[in-house]
Scaffold this motif. Structure first.
Motif, PDB file in Angstrom:
ATOM      1  N   ALA A   6       6.791   0.870  -1.261  1.00  0.00           N
ATOM      2  CA  ALA A   6       7.537   1.222  -2.092  1.00  0.00           C
ATOM      3  C   ALA A   6       8.240   2.681  -1.803  1.00  0.00           C
ATOM      4  O   ALA A   6       9.197   2.782  -2.321  1.00  0.00           O
ATOM      5  CB  ALA A   6       6.761   1.097  -3.456  1.00  0.00           C
ATOM      6  N   PRO A   7       7.475   3.856  -1.554  1.00  0.00           N
ATOM      7  CA  PRO A   7       7.873   5.175  -1.724  1.00  0.00           C
ATOM      8  C   PRO A   7       8.980   5.078  -0.446  1.00  0.00           C
ATOM      9  O   PRO A   7       9.725   5.860  -0.479  1.00  0.00           O
ATOM     10  CB  PRO A   7       6.762   6.039  -0.973  1.00  0.00           C
ATOM     11  N   LEU A   8       8.773   4.185   0.536  1.00  0.00           N
ATOM     12  CA  LEU A   8       9.920   4.290   1.672  1.00  0.00           C
ATOM     13  C   LEU A   8      11.126   3.540   1.139  1.00  0.00           C
ATOM     14  O   LEU A   8      12.200   3.871   1.767  1.00  0.00           O
ATOM     15  CB  LEU A   8       9.382   3.698   2.978  1.00  0.00           C
ATOM     16  N   LEU A   9      11.147   2.458   0.311  1.00  0.00           N
ATOM     17  CA  LEU A   9      12.434   1.681   0.206  1.00  0.00           C
ATOM     18  C   LEU A   9      12.947   1.901  -1.340  1.00  0.00           C
ATOM     19  O   LEU A   9      13.907   1.728  -1.561  1.00  0.00           O
ATOM     20  CB  LEU A   9      11.815   0.158  -0.040  1.00  0.00           C
ATOM     21  N   ILE A  10      12.142   2.529  -2.075  1.00  0.00           N
ATOM     22  CA  ILE A  10      12.632   3.009  -3.467  1.00  0.00           C
ATOM     23  C   ILE A  10      12.702   4.263  -3.697  1.00  0.00           C
ATOM     24  O   ILE A  10      11.861   5.047  -3.463  1.00  0.00           O
ATOM     25  CB  ILE A  10      11.511   2.306  -4.586  1.00  0.00           C
ATOM     26  N   GLY A  49       3.601   3.704  -8.967  1.00  0.00           N
ATOM     27  CA  GLY A  49       2.489   3.834  -9.315  1.00  0.00           C
ATOM     28  C   GLY A  49       1.246   3.494  -8.584  1.00  0.00           C
ATOM     29  O   GLY A  49       0.227   3.889  -8.265  1.00  0.00           O
ATOM     30  N   ALA A  50       1.646   2.359  -7.864  1.00  0.00           N
ATOM     31  CA  ALA A  50       0.752   1.773  -6.751  1.00  0.00           C
ATOM     32  C   ALA A  50       0.246   2.686  -5.822  1.00  0.00           C
ATOM     33  O   ALA A  50      -0.914   2.803  -5.380  1.00  0.00           O
ATOM     34  CB  ALA A  50       1.351   0.240  -6.174  1.00  0.00           C
ATOM     35  N   ASN A  51       1.044   3.414  -5.275  1.00  0.00           N
ATOM     36  CA  ASN A  51       0.949   4.249  -4.145  1.00  0.00           C
ATOM     37  C   ASN A  51       0.002   5.722  -4.677  1.00  0.00           C
ATOM     38  O   ASN A  51      -0.969   5.908  -4.000  1.00  0.00           O
ATOM     39  CB  ASN A  51       2.303   5.023  -3.847  1.00  0.00           C
TER      40      ASN A  51
END
Length: 251
Positions: A6-10, A49-51
């Motif tokens: 997620a942090p890489l794509l969003i 938030g998962a990260n």
């Protein structure tokens, strides 16, 4: 996978971008999981938030393993007075509920991300230390350990070569299960305002922010709550599977 990717794509600003004209929108084609009280997309916030939640839980469990390993191994290997002193210290920490202990430490250190990791890590240390001590006691009485001792192996070599490798499987299983409880602890601390701080995305922080809108926008609590529940369930199932794989007695 979501926590990693997620942090890489969003882009990070998608989780913090406020659209006041879209406040408290229910799930729809435009907003897959709805929006919160500031018009932020819950879909992006729950993924980012998962990260945060898994990073805090993973770092806290790693810290508790690093602290609990020497305590448990030294106590179980040497026994006697060393065991009595160390285990009374552990018993003192165990006398406090883990969440209450983490709450106290976090309140003393101040609410931020590193202090949340420290608080949860210290709170979980006595549980792991107890399990490690039990395994070290069991392995220390095995015939191959006695044979190594008779051959003149010193204590450090004995611990590193014979004790540690043979107690790792149950420690790995327990650490995996502890991840689930660490996520719950992080959510609890953030809900009480002693964990992750705004504007960072965190499941516990999202639940905390939704408490005033449960009657008109229940999805603001259900979305992060479901993320916590599914992750905890998945980690517990993963821990059970690891136990079956690593325990030869189940084969």
């Amino acid at each position: 996978m979501i926590a990693i990717l997620a942090p890489l794509l969003i882009p990070a600003d998608l989780a913090t971008r406020m659209t006041m004209t879209a406040r408290l929108r229910p799930p729809s084609a435009d907003y897959l999981l709805g929006t919160d009280q500031l018009g932020r997309s819950l879909f992006y916030r729950v993924m980012l938030g998962a990260n945060t939640s898994l990073m805090i839980a993973g770092a806290a469990v790693a810290m508790s393993v690093l602290l609990g390993l020497p305590l448990g191994i030294i106590s179980g290997y040497y026994r006697g007075h060393v065991d009595n002193v160390l285990m009374r210290l552990v018993d003192t920490l165990l006398s406090f509920p883990a969440l209450l202990l983490a709450l106290t430490i976090s309140a003393m250190l101040g609410p931020n991300l590193p202090n949340t990791i420290i608080a949860i890590g210290i709170a979980f240390t006595p549980f792991l230390a107890r399990i490690i001590r039990g395994e070290a006691l069991r392995v220390a009485q095995m015939p191959y350990v006695e044979a190594a001792r008779a051959a003149g192996t010193n204590d450090l070599q004995m611990i590193l070569r014979h004790i540690l490798p043979n107690i790792m499987p149950p420690i790995i299983v327990q650490a995996t299960i502890s991840l689930a409880f660490a996520i719950l602890a992080e959510a609890g601390l953030s809900f009480l305002g002693l964990g992750t701080q705004p504007p960072q995305s965190s499941w516990g922080l999202m639940i905390q922010a939704s408490r005033d809108y449960l009657d008109i926008a229940p999805w603001t609590a259900l979305v992060p709550g479901a993320a916590v529940a599914l992750t905890v369930l998945g980690l517990n199932m993963f821990g059970d599977t690891l136990r079956d794989v690593l325990d030869p007695r189940t084969k």
